[in-house]
Design a protein around this motif. Sequence first.
Motif, PDB file in Angstrom:
ATOM      1  N   HIS A  20       0.883  -1.392  -0.102  1.00 27.86           N
ATOM      2  CA  HIS A  20      -0.110   0.119  -0.158  1.00 27.86           C
ATOM      3  C   HIS A  20       0.959   1.324  -0.050  1.00 27.86           C
ATOM      4  O   HIS A  20       0.450   2.305  -0.684  1.00 27.86           O
ATOM      5  N   ARG A  21       1.968   1.277   0.505  1.00 33.67           N
ATOM      6  CA  ARG A  21       3.144   2.226   0.676  1.00 33.67           C
ATOM      7  C   ARG A  21       4.304   1.855   0.497  1.00 33.67           C
ATOM      8  O   ARG A  21       5.054   1.125   1.215  1.00 33.67           O
ATOM      9  N   GLU A  22       5.041   2.471  -0.706  1.00 31.80           N
ATOM     10  CA  GLU A  22       6.352   2.044  -0.754  1.00 31.80           C
ATOM     11  C   GLU A  22       7.430   2.627   0.168  1.00 31.80           C
ATOM     12  O   GLU A  22       8.585   2.227   0.074  1.00 31.80           O
ATOM     13  N   ASP A  23       7.099   3.468   0.893  1.00 32.56           N
ATOM     14  CA  ASP A  23       7.997   4.101   1.713  1.00 32.56           C
ATOM     15  C   ASP A  23       8.152   3.512   3.161  1.00 32.56           C
ATOM     16  O   ASP A  23       8.849   3.709   4.013  1.00 32.56           O
ATOM     17  N   ILE A  24       7.300   2.431   3.123  1.00 29.86           N
ATOM     18  CA  ILE A  24       7.417   1.681   4.723  1.00 29.86           C
ATOM     19  C   ILE A  24       8.338   0.627   4.513  1.00 29.86           C
ATOM     20  O   ILE A  24       8.574  -0.298   3.803  1.00 29.86           O
ATOM     21  N   PRO A  25       9.514   0.979   5.453  1.00 27.49           N
ATOM     22  CA  PRO A  25      10.557  -0.312   5.467  1.00 27.49           C
ATOM     23  C   PRO A  25      10.101  -1.593   5.685  1.00 27.49           C
ATOM     24  O   PRO A  25       9.253  -1.950   6.429  1.00 27.49           O
ATOM     25  N   PHE A  26      11.126  -2.409   5.140  1.00 24.08           N
ATOM     26  CA  PHE A  26      10.620  -3.855   5.428  1.00 24.08           C
ATOM     27  C   PHE A  26      10.612  -4.348   6.769  1.00 24.08           C
ATOM     28  O   PHE A  26       9.893  -5.250   7.181  1.00 24.08           O
ATOM     29  N   TRP A  27      11.455  -3.454   7.505  1.00 25.06           N
ATOM     30  CA  TRP A  27      11.501  -4.131   8.877  1.00 25.06           C
ATOM     31  C   TRP A  27      10.326  -3.741   9.696  1.00 25.06           C
ATOM     32  O   TRP A  27       9.963  -4.185  10.798  1.00 25.06           O
ATOM     33  N   ILE A  28       9.752  -2.531   9.466  1.00 23.69           N
ATOM     34  CA  ILE A  28       8.478  -2.081   9.970  1.00 23.69           C
ATOM     35  C   ILE A  28       7.329  -3.293   9.593  1.00 23.69           C
ATOM     36  O   ILE A  28       6.434  -3.357  10.153  1.00 23.69           O
ATOM     37  N   ASP A  29       7.445  -3.501   8.244  1.00 23.25           N
ATOM     38  CA  ASP A  29       6.512  -4.400   7.831  1.00 23.25           C
ATOM     39  C   ASP A  29       6.490  -5.669   8.532  1.00 23.25           C
ATOM     40  O   ASP A  29       5.530  -6.508   9.031  1.00 23.25           O
ATOM     41  N   GLY A  30       7.926  -6.053   8.557  1.00 27.50           N
ATOM     42  CA  GLY A  30       7.848  -7.427   9.612  1.00 27.50           C
ATOM     43  C   GLY A  30       7.396  -7.161  10.981  1.00 27.50           C
ATOM     44  O   GLY A  30       6.682  -8.533  11.384  1.00 27.50           O
ATOM     45  N   ALA A  31       7.537  -6.254  11.763  1.00 28.87           N
ATOM     46  CA  ALA A  31       6.834  -5.829  13.003  1.00 28.87           C
ATOM     47  C   ALA A  31       5.256  -6.073  12.829  1.00 28.87           C
ATOM     48  O   ALA A  31       4.899  -6.554  13.993  1.00 28.87           O
ATOM     49  N   LEU A  32       5.090  -5.267  11.968  1.00 28.36           N
ATOM     50  CA  LEU A  32       3.460  -5.405  12.077  1.00 28.36           C
ATOM     51  C   LEU A  32       2.777  -6.788  11.376  1.00 28.36           C
ATOM     52  O   LEU A  32       2.092  -7.162  12.110  1.00 28.36           O
ATOM     53  N   GLN A  33       3.488  -7.529  10.739  1.00 30.57           N
ATOM     54  CA  GLN A  33       3.194  -8.760  10.464  1.00 30.57           C
ATOM     55  C   GLN A  33       3.438  -9.730  11.889  1.00 30.57           C
ATOM     56  O   GLN A  33       2.340 -10.520  12.031  1.00 30.57           O
ATOM     57  N   LYS A  34       4.316  -9.489  12.688  1.00 29.29           N
ATOM     58  CA  LYS A  34       4.441 -10.491  13.643  1.00 29.29           C
ATOM     59  C   LYS A  34       3.289 -10.019  14.746  1.00 29.29           C
ATOM     60  O   LYS A  34       2.760 -10.811  15.499  1.00 29.29           O
ATOM     61  N   ALA A  35       2.927  -8.646  14.936  1.00 29.65           N
ATOM     62  CA  ALA A  35       2.076  -8.347  15.853  1.00 29.65           C
ATOM     63  C   ALA A  35       0.614  -8.707  15.261  1.00 29.65           C
ATOM     64  O   ALA A  35      -0.139  -9.153  16.150  1.00 29.65           O
ATOM     65  N   CYS A  36       0.409  -8.850  14.167  1.00 29.56           N
ATOM     66  CA  CYS A  36      -0.784  -9.203  13.670  1.00 29.56           C
ATOM     67  C   CYS A  36      -1.224 -10.809  13.187  1.00 29.56           C
ATOM     68  O   CYS A  36      -1.883 -11.196  12.367  1.00 29.56           O
ATOM     69  N   ALA A  37       0.129 -11.569  13.680  1.00 28.94           N
ATOM     70  CA  ALA A  37       0.167 -12.911  13.215  1.00 28.94           C
ATOM     71  C   ALA A  37      -1.286 -13.551  13.769  1.00 28.94           C
ATOM     72  O   ALA A  37      -1.715 -13.375  14.950  1.00 28.94           O
TER      73      ALA A  37
END
Length: 592
Positions: A518-535
């Motif tokens: 949805h946003r290309e400026d979101i770093p991959f490590w923030i994406d990883g944190a979101l995915q872990k929180a929303c597992a």
Amino acid sequence: MSPDKELDTVIPVSAYKLSGINANPQSDKIDALQVFIATCAGHRRHNDDACAVRLPEGSTLQRHGSLTALADGVASAEAGGEAARAAINGFFCDYYSTPETWSTRHAVARVLHSLNNWLYRQSGGSVEIQRGWLTTFSAIIFKGASAHLVHIGDSRIYRLRAGKLECLSRDHSHRLAPGRTFLSRALGMDAHIDVDYRCEALEPGDIYLLTSDGIHDFLPDTSIQERLLEFGESTPQQLIDTALRAGSSDNLSAVVTRVNAIGSPRCDELAMHNRELPFAPDLRPGQKLDGFLILQELYASNRSHLYLARDQKTGELRAIKTPSVNYCDDPHYIERFIAEEWTGRRVNHPGIIKLYPPKVGRSSLYHVLEYVEGQTLRQWMQLNPQAQIPQVRTLLAQLISALRSLQRLEIIHGDLKPENIMMRRDGRLVVVDLGGVDCPGLREQLLFSDPSVPGSKNYAAPEFFFGDSPSHRSDIFSVGVIAYELLTGSYPYPERLGSLHYHLKSYQHLRFMKAGSHREDIPFWIDGALQKACAPNPKQRYSSLSEFIRDLEVPNSDFKSPKGRPLLEKNPLLFWQLLALVLLFSHLLYFF
């Protein structure tokens, strides 16, 4: 709290009687519990045993129950007696100071962990038994219709039921030779402890016995059973005398309790009185309710109404929340409405809305809340789509601080969503709705049993719908979804929208959509944190909120940078346009 202070609950005399929840000996009321205690040094010079009992009344009894305990200081240790007395004093002080939102098991574990650390430090962290502040510890908490048993060491807990004696504890010791025993577990022995806990249903006529090894090492079970069958004020002294005649050379202590009647968990006036209150009527500006002048309606739904009101006595603005008359015959709804007030009055954090005690003699069921001026987080998100990452971090840090205050009380919020979070005019967030809360204290004291899913399906954790028990990780999921939406304006699981979510049968059916799509400026490590929180599976989520907020601030090396993201993630629109173009060409080639 340091267990240095001596309490009057420690019983140092040879025999002591304290009977009944009503301690008045002139009362004709049958005491629910009768407790008799005896302790003595035996043939030794000093008595390193300590035992105590507390039979509180009123709200203390309802919240924490009655307590009997026995500690046997390790004789070979330098300060065994001091350790036993410190353990008894510290446990009685700290257990009755624990929050009533905690479960009995959690309260016991926290208190004993703190006591063990204190005793271990007194020994200088030594592993040598001779230098340690070491003691066994056994306790019984009589709460409602249950007995909560706590045990470490080789003191024992017995129960006589229907004439049959049963040892309910397990000795944490090994016999090396006749008269020589090696203690494998004790308070103060190690920086980390493993304490046995079990919960037993009470029955009228049960007799519970705590003994130090100076008694049970020298008496067979048949002898102990005979003494308990003749229960009376002299029972503990008879056990001591019989053990001495059998050759006991140790200190001797016994605490005997008979259950005459079984109590039931009862809450304060909220359960006893509020369930009988009628629902408040629909209110209009200018009307009065128990000293509050209604100024305007702030919010209305099919479940509740919220009004701005002024306290005519103090002049302060308050929010009045009333239940919807649509649910006046729904016991689970009433239960949850009462639970919201019970919990809110036990929470104190600037990020959680304050609930005030109702006025004496209130005429109907409603909540008196702090009035929070500002806008909901949903309204702010609509004005600030795809907020900047630093802004999101700041907002989440405030939200997480509030939720950690709930977690320390073992409270699960259960209904976190942008509509239930207000932003004050100064930008501070406040969680304003506690209607979905759950905690062990609610279930123990208010007999809370609502099985319904409290939250919105777009934010509530999947375990609510899949039949698994919710936990603090359920709130972490909701925070993760809110963070994802703040950054992207979308939900991480599109299949949760509409009615599809209710047809999902396992965690594996939920497919996380990368925030970077949805946003290309979101770093991959923030994406990883979101995915872990929303597992979807709670076992795969963060174990604490502090870990999540840290991973949003500092790159976590566990989240690897992708070599190249699929076009579907980087640009979904272009992916589908190219796919449509390929299908179009293949269709044309078929005809030509």
